[in-house]
Design a protein around this motif. Structure first.
Motif, PDB file in Angstrom:
ATOM      1  N   THR A  17     -36.813 -12.276-104.342  1.00  0.00           N
ATOM      2  CA  THR A  17     -35.728 -13.255-104.353  1.00  0.00           C
ATOM      3  C   THR A  17     -34.789 -12.999-103.185  1.00  0.00           C
ATOM      4  N   GLN A  18     -34.134 -14.070-102.724  1.00  0.00           N
ATOM      5  CA  GLN A  18     -33.172 -13.912-101.631  1.00  0.00           C
ATOM      6  C   GLN A  18     -31.995 -13.056-102.058  1.00  0.00           C
ATOM      7  N   ALA A  68     -30.870  -9.693-100.264  1.00  0.00           N
ATOM      8  CA  ALA A  68     -29.527  -9.612 -99.699  1.00  0.00           C
ATOM      9  C   ALA A  68     -28.808  -8.354-100.173  1.00  0.00           C
ATOM     10  N   VAL A  69     -28.937  -8.025-101.476  1.00  0.00           N
ATOM     11  CA  VAL A  69     -28.304  -6.812-101.999  1.00  0.00           C
ATOM     12  C   VAL A  69     -28.940  -5.570-101.370  1.00  0.00           C
ATOM     13  N   HIS A  70     -30.263  -5.591-101.220  1.00  0.00           N
ATOM     14  CA  HIS A  70     -30.962  -4.474-100.573  1.00  0.00           C
ATOM     15  C   HIS A  70     -30.467  -4.301 -99.136  1.00  0.00           C
ATOM     16  N   PHE A  71     -30.338  -5.409 -98.413  1.00  0.00           N
ATOM     17  CA  PHE A  71     -29.840  -5.394 -97.031  1.00  0.00           C
ATOM     18  C   PHE A  71     -28.449  -4.775 -96.986  1.00  0.00           C
ATOM     19  N   GLY A  87     -31.566 -13.810 -94.716  1.00  0.00           N
ATOM     20  CA  GLY A  87     -32.687 -14.617 -95.195  1.00  0.00           C
ATOM     21  C   GLY A  87     -32.598 -16.078 -94.838  1.00  0.00           C
ATOM     22  N   PHE A  88     -31.527 -16.463 -94.129  1.00  0.00           N
ATOM     23  CA  PHE A  88     -31.363 -17.879 -93.789  1.00  0.00           C
ATOM     24  C   PHE A  88     -31.538 -18.132 -92.298  1.00  0.00           C
ATOM     25  N   VAL A  89     -32.243 -17.226 -91.594  1.00  0.00           N
ATOM     26  CA  VAL A  89     -32.529 -17.444 -90.182  1.00  0.00           C
ATOM     27  C   VAL A  89     -33.422 -18.679 -90.060  1.00  0.00           C
TER      28      VAL A  89
END
Length: 334
Positions: A23-24, A28-31, A233-235
């Motif tokens: 999931t995004q 995102a949390v991992h990033f 994730g929104f590139v």
């Protein structure tokens, strides 16, 4: 290089929090966890190490060496050092403060700061493996040239006027030290200045510097990386492939502008870079976009705001955008 940070983020986010890596939100949390811990570790180690080195820095020797060289050589040295150091803008902050504390002219310091994120070791390796030595050397030479020109411009503008109090104080102390260094020392004074600092004093100074600087910037690291994680994730790779693949002159500055709101670290941008190249987006356009997301994104400048006033930050921002655009045009031509 940063496997431990990735493993820690995997354990915390996917094992402890139970989030999915499909999931995004989970990504995102991992990033956020990985980049925050990585930057915190880099900042602590770099600030402490540079604080330690500053206690034994021979200011007379540094000043004498630079004073005997044309300014262009100084800019080249600063830019060259930036090219071989693997720092992004945020992790360059302690090095930047180390330069200013040594009384090194601001143009040389800014040449380093411009080149450090511009010539990225990941991009160099990728270029070499994909396109060979000639293009890679052109990329490096162009980046160093941009750093030299940018440093000269910022020296002409007397950019030290626009440092934040933390950096301005360090620079003022450093310049005072270099002026005092111009006064000839006796042998005993020189020996004391080089050997009179104990290990305990060095540790105490480095620890104090670490606490003061880290205390000022940690919350901005969280804000900056948090903003990057929210956008992670929104590139818009598909849009770039569809609309920027023909290599028109305007495609490079447009790609640079599109990268500003986004954020990625050097490792995370590799898949994006490879995808764009495979889909036919020109090399210069691809690199301009990817370097913009790594070195000229909003999160990076949130952190740099801690050592620069808005005017200097805006000038640096404009120089980076122009630099990425020029480099993109040059690489597209060849």
């Amino acid at each position: 290089m940063f496997t431990w940070f990735t493993l820690f983020a995997d354990w915390l986010v996917y094992d402890c929090f139970g989030l999915s890596n499909q999931t995004q939100f989970g990504q995102a949390v991992h990033f956020f966890v990985e980049d925050t811990t990585k930057i915190f570790a880099l900042l602590i180690v770099m600030i402490y190490a540079i604080g330690w080195l500053r206690t034994s820095l021979n200011v007379e020797r540094v000043r004498g060496y630079l004073a005997g060289k044309p300014k262009l050589i100084g800019y080249g040295l600063g830019s060259g050092f930036g090219a071989i150091t693997p720092f992004c803008s945020c992790s360059s902050i302690p090095v930047f403060l180390g330069f200013t504390s040594a009384g090194i002219p601001i143009g040389i310091t800014m040449a380093f700061l411009l080149t450090s994120p511009l010539i990225n070791e990941v991009a160099v390796l990728l270029l070499f493996s994909l396109l060979g030595l000639e293009i890679t050397l052109l990329y490096i030479v162009t980046g160093i040239t941009i750093g030299i020109i940018g440093g000269a411009i910022l020296d002409l503008l007397k950019a030290e006027r626009w440092l934040q109090p933390l950096a301005a104080k360090a620079y003022a102390i450093g310049r005072q030290s270099t002026q005092e260094a111009a006064t000839p020392l006796t042998h005993s004074q020189s020996t004391h200045s080089q050997h009179g600092v104990t290990w305990q004093q060095r540790h105490a100074f480095a620890k104090s510097e670490t606490g003061e600087i880290f205390g000022r910037v940690w919350k901005w690291v969280i804000i900056g990386v948090g903003l990057g994680a929210a956008l992670h994730g929104f590139v818009p790779a598909g849009w770039l492939e569809a609309n920027l693949g023909d290599g028109q002159w305007w495609s490079v500055p447009l790609a640079v502008l599109m990268g500003i709101p986004l954020y990625a670290n050097a490792t995370g941008v590799i898949p994006v870079m490879e995808s764009l190249l495979v889909q036919g987006v020109p090399l210069g356009t691809t690199l301009a976009f990817c370097m913009s997301t790594v070195a000229a994104s909003f999160p990076e400048f949130v952190m740099l705001k801690q050592v620069m006033q808005w005017r200097l930050l805006a000038i640096l921002f404009a120089l980076l955008l122009v630099s990425f655009t020029i480099m993109g045009w040059v690489l597209n031509l060849v």
